[in-house]
Motif scaffolding. Structure first.
Motif, PDB file in Angstrom:
ATOM      1  N   ILE A 149      41.325  -3.160  -7.308  1.00 52.55           N
ATOM      2  CA  ILE A 149      40.906  -2.609  -6.016  1.00 52.55           C
ATOM      3  C   ILE A 149      42.103  -2.095  -5.228  1.00 52.55           C
ATOM      4  CG2 ILE A 149      39.941  -3.230  -3.755  1.00 52.55           C
ATOM      5  CD1 ILE A 149      38.035  -5.127  -5.254  1.00 52.55           C
ATOM      6  N   LEU A 152      43.255   1.185  -6.759  1.00 51.68           N
ATOM      7  CA  LEU A 152      42.334   2.278  -6.455  1.00 51.68           C
ATOM      8  C   LEU A 152      42.518   2.760  -5.015  1.00 51.68           C
ATOM      9  CD1 LEU A 152      38.941   1.226  -8.125  1.00 51.68           C
ATOM     10  CD2 LEU A 152      40.521   3.014  -8.868  1.00 51.68           C
ATOM     11  N   LYS A 153      42.740   1.837  -4.125  1.00 53.81           N
ATOM     12  CA  LYS A 153      42.922   2.217  -2.717  1.00 53.81           C
ATOM     13  C   LYS A 153      44.147   3.099  -2.550  1.00 53.81           C
ATOM     14  CE  LYS A 153      42.139   0.170   1.788  1.00 53.81           C
ATOM     15  NZ  LYS A 153      41.899  -1.086   2.537  1.00 53.81           N
ATOM     16  N   PHE A 164      35.694   4.501   0.818  1.00 51.07           N
ATOM     17  CA  PHE A 164      36.331   3.766  -0.274  1.00 51.07           C
ATOM     18  C   PHE A 164      35.390   2.704  -0.827  1.00 51.07           C
ATOM     19  CE2 PHE A 164      38.644  -0.019  -1.704  1.00 51.07           C
ATOM     20  CZ  PHE A 164      39.314   0.511  -2.793  1.00 51.07           C
ATOM     21  N   TYR A 165      34.716   1.997   0.050  1.00 49.52           N
ATOM     22  CA  TYR A 165      33.807   0.930  -0.393  1.00 49.52           C
ATOM     23  C   TYR A 165      32.734   1.474  -1.330  1.00 49.52           C
ATOM     24  CZ  TYR A 165      30.032  -2.468  -0.373  1.00 49.52           C
ATOM     25  OH  TYR A 165      29.045  -3.338  -0.776  1.00 49.52           O
ATOM     26  N   ARG A 167      32.651   4.266  -3.062  1.00 46.95           N
ATOM     27  CA  ARG A 167      33.195   4.778  -4.333  1.00 46.95           C
ATOM     28  C   ARG A 167      33.592   3.612  -5.241  1.00 46.95           C
ATOM     29  NH1 ARG A 167      36.248  10.570  -3.194  1.00 46.95           N
ATOM     30  NH2 ARG A 167      34.871  11.219  -1.489  1.00 46.95           N
ATOM     31  N   LEU A 168      34.088   2.554  -4.620  1.00 44.41           N
ATOM     32  CA  LEU A 168      34.418   1.356  -5.392  1.00 44.41           C
ATOM     33  C   LEU A 168      33.160   0.768  -6.022  1.00 44.41           C
ATOM     34  CD1 LEU A 168      36.408  -0.892  -6.255  1.00 44.41           C
ATOM     35  CD2 LEU A 168      35.931  -2.003  -4.064  1.00 44.41           C
ATOM     36  N   VAL A 171      32.318   2.794  -9.039  1.00 39.92           N
ATOM     37  CA  VAL A 171      33.205   2.518 -10.172  1.00 39.92           C
ATOM     38  C   VAL A 171      32.840   1.187 -10.834  1.00 39.92           C
ATOM     39  CG1 VAL A 171      35.581   1.963 -10.847  1.00 39.92           C
ATOM     40  CG2 VAL A 171      35.136   3.886  -9.312  1.00 39.92           C
ATOM     41  N   LEU A 172      32.739   0.128 -10.038  1.00 42.33           N
ATOM     42  CA  LEU A 172      32.459  -1.188 -10.602  1.00 42.33           C
ATOM     43  C   LEU A 172      31.056  -1.246 -11.195  1.00 42.33           C
ATOM     44  CD1 LEU A 172      34.083  -3.525  -7.908  1.00 42.33           C
ATOM     45  CD2 LEU A 172      34.999  -2.855 -10.136  1.00 42.33           C
ATOM     46  N   PHE A 213      36.067   9.621  -7.895  1.00 44.36           N
ATOM     47  CA  PHE A 213      36.864   8.817  -6.970  1.00 44.36           C
ATOM     48  C   PHE A 213      37.900   9.656  -6.218  1.00 44.36           C
ATOM     49  CE2 PHE A 213      39.972   5.759  -5.517  1.00 44.36           C
ATOM     50  CZ  PHE A 213      39.155   4.765  -5.019  1.00 44.36           C
TER      51      PHE A 213
END
Length: 226
Positions: A149, A152-153, A164-165, A167-168, A171-172, A213
């Motif tokens: 994380i 990625l940030k 960001f949250y 998109r995270l 991804v996860l 992302f």
């Protein structure tokens, strides 16, 4: 002579522990944590229930050890690969492709190398709603996910916290599905989807996730959301 006996006893102990873990992997994968019993695991291992309790104590300790046996070596590789992605200065950004590859490839390699029982066990573990399983499983993976994380940030510093949250989450969610639900898509497609090239699959996933992302902030294109 004494050392020889000690070595023999240690070897026998390792064999017994391995037999228990192999049996636990099968029983937990078939019945889930709640549905598995220590007695059934001991029977599967052709061993005494008391011996199983001697080695592991509780069912909770046994499933923790069962998960750690395969996950810890893989997560150690992930950790080393992710640490290698860390930029040398705050002015630099990590390479998103390298970061995704460091996180995804070791876990896909594990999925390809282990038996189907462990894949099924992972599927059950990831979808088990009980706090007991979450408290066992999450600490095993927390360190690599936390580092992932943070990297990625740094890859896309222009995103707001909320962007960001989400998109995270994308991804996860994509990677978790890739690890545990491929057979589900194969079933729904009546066998049309039978991917057998994991390397190509990793490239496809990383390529698409990296584009998603690293896309410009949605704030710059407000007409996309109506």
């Amino acid at each position: 002579m004494v050392k020889t006996k000690q070595k023999k006893a240690q070897n026998e102990s390792n064999v017994t522990e391995t037999a228990f873990l192999d049996a636990a992997e099968i029983i937990f994968s078939e019945n889930g944590y709640a549905g598995a019993s220590m007695r059934a695991i001991a029977k599967k291992a052709n061993a005494n229930l008391g011996t199983l309790h001697y080695y592991f104590g509780t069912k909770e300790a046994l499933i923790k050890k069962t998960l750690e046996r395969r996950l810890k070596p893989t997560f150690q590789i992930c950790l080393q690969e992710l640490e290698a992605c860390w930029p040398e200065s705050n002015k630099e950004s990590p390479d998103i492709t390298q970061v995704l590859n460091a996180y995804i490839k070791p876990i896909v390699d594990l999925s390809n190398d282990v038996n189907p029982e462990f894949d099924n066990l992972m599927l059950r573990t990831l979808n088990d709603p009980s706090d007991q399983i979450k408290n066992i499983f999450e600490p095993i993976k927390d360190e690599i996910v936390f580092l992932f994380i943070r990297l990625l940030k740094k890859c896309n510093k222009d995103l707001s916290i909320e962007e960001f949250y989400w998109r995270l989450v994308s991804v996860l969610g994509s990677t978790e599905y890739m690890f545990t639900k491929r057979s589900y898509l194969t079933r729904l497609s009546y066998g049309e989807f039978l991917p057998d090239d994991s390397d190509q699959g990793i490239e496809e996933v990383i390529y698409n996730l990296s584009i998603m992302f690293m896309a410009p902030s949605i704030r710059d294109k407000p007409n996309l959301v109506k």
